[in-house]
Design an enzyme around this catalytic site. Sequence first.
Site, PDB file in Angstrom:
ATOM      1  N   SER A 116       0.618  -1.113   0.081  1.00 51.30           N
ATOM      2  CA  SER A 116       0.313  -0.487  -0.055  1.00 51.30           C
ATOM      3  C   SER A 116       0.816   1.226  -0.008  1.00 51.30           C
ATOM      4  O   SER A 116       1.878   1.122   1.134  1.00 51.30           O
ATOM      5  CB  SER A 116      -1.090  -0.103   1.067  1.00 51.30           C
ATOM      6  N   TYR A 139      -3.207  -0.031   9.704  1.00 48.51           N
ATOM      7  CA  TYR A 139      -3.730  -0.626   8.673  1.00 48.51           C
ATOM      8  C   TYR A 139      -2.335  -0.650   7.773  1.00 48.51           C
ATOM      9  O   TYR A 139      -1.254  -1.524   6.950  1.00 48.51           O
ATOM     10  CB  TYR A 139      -4.442  -0.065   7.227  1.00 48.51           C
ATOM     11  N   LYS A 177     -17.433  -0.986  -0.324  1.00 46.21           N
ATOM     12  CA  LYS A 177     -16.510  -1.249   0.253  1.00 46.21           C
ATOM     13  C   LYS A 177     -17.075   0.155   1.541  1.00 46.21           C
ATOM     14  O   LYS A 177     -16.507   0.256   2.080  1.00 46.21           O
ATOM     15  CB  LYS A 177     -15.900  -0.622  -0.687  1.00 46.21           C
TER      16      LYS A 177
END
Length: 320
Positions: A116, A139, A177
């Site tokens: 990411s 995250y 999402k």
Amino acid sequence: MIIVTGGAGFIGSNIVHGLNARGIRDILVVDDLTDGRKCLNLSDADILDYLDKDDFLARIQAGERFGAVEAVFHEGACSSTTEWDGRFVMKVNYEYTKALLAWCVAARVPLIYASSASVYGMGPVFREAREFEQPLNMYAYSKFLFDCHLRPQLAGIGSQVVGLRYFNVYGPREQHKGSMASVAFHFHNQLAESGRVRLFGGSDGYGPGEQRRDFIHVDDIVAVNLWLLDSPQVSGIFNLGTGRAQSFNDVAHAATRWHRAQGREGGGIDYIAFPDHLKGRYQSFTEADMGALRAAGYDRPFMDVETGVPAYLDWLARHG
């Protein structure tokens, strides 16, 4: 057989459809269907089998080989940037990926996994080097730590291992999402409901709606993943954006032009005060340094917002 973890999710399901477009149907999808709405992402796809993510983990930890596996695309993760249960995030993202890496290395199976761009924190440099990495949430930290786990091992691994640092991805099959869906998806819905788009006002020296991100269409994400499937000699950790930052206003204008082309009224923008709780925690600028992936041999162009957003809204119009 090809294994796709997170295969019912946003990017994973698009990879499954990309494989189907090549005539590949010998696919094992691994996911967590607690949210059963994700099954809609695969209702028009062809796969061989499905396994729950916990069952799959238990079987790879037991050393099961699943026959002849050509590659693993690992897209499964807790992707919420607002999840602060560190034990949960590290178990699902970090420990799970470590176990999968060990299995792939032992079986000499190529592993292409989702990292990411959040590992870079506030930037402003977005290049694949430790000095530019400073994750700001759980995250991002879980993704960062696995990249750090992999780096010293890469030279000694005999099979392909690739981490892709996705930037701001938008496109088909993200509807499940919710608040984590792309701004293109939210702008489309706002325009359909009220004829107007809501954007943040100015922040960090940027004017209203002029904060800039590297927005990349999911079709380009799939194209790079499939190119890597065809390029087993390529290993490493690579940024995956367009290399071109564009403003939120650009996305809003692209969505507005599409709606007007359909004969719909409206298209104004309402700028709202920048939230206090996001000050100092908001990426007002991201732009992928794409030098490493280009040097590895990927030479295809990426869609800009003016091309990608209307293509996405066309898809939404067809699929309801």
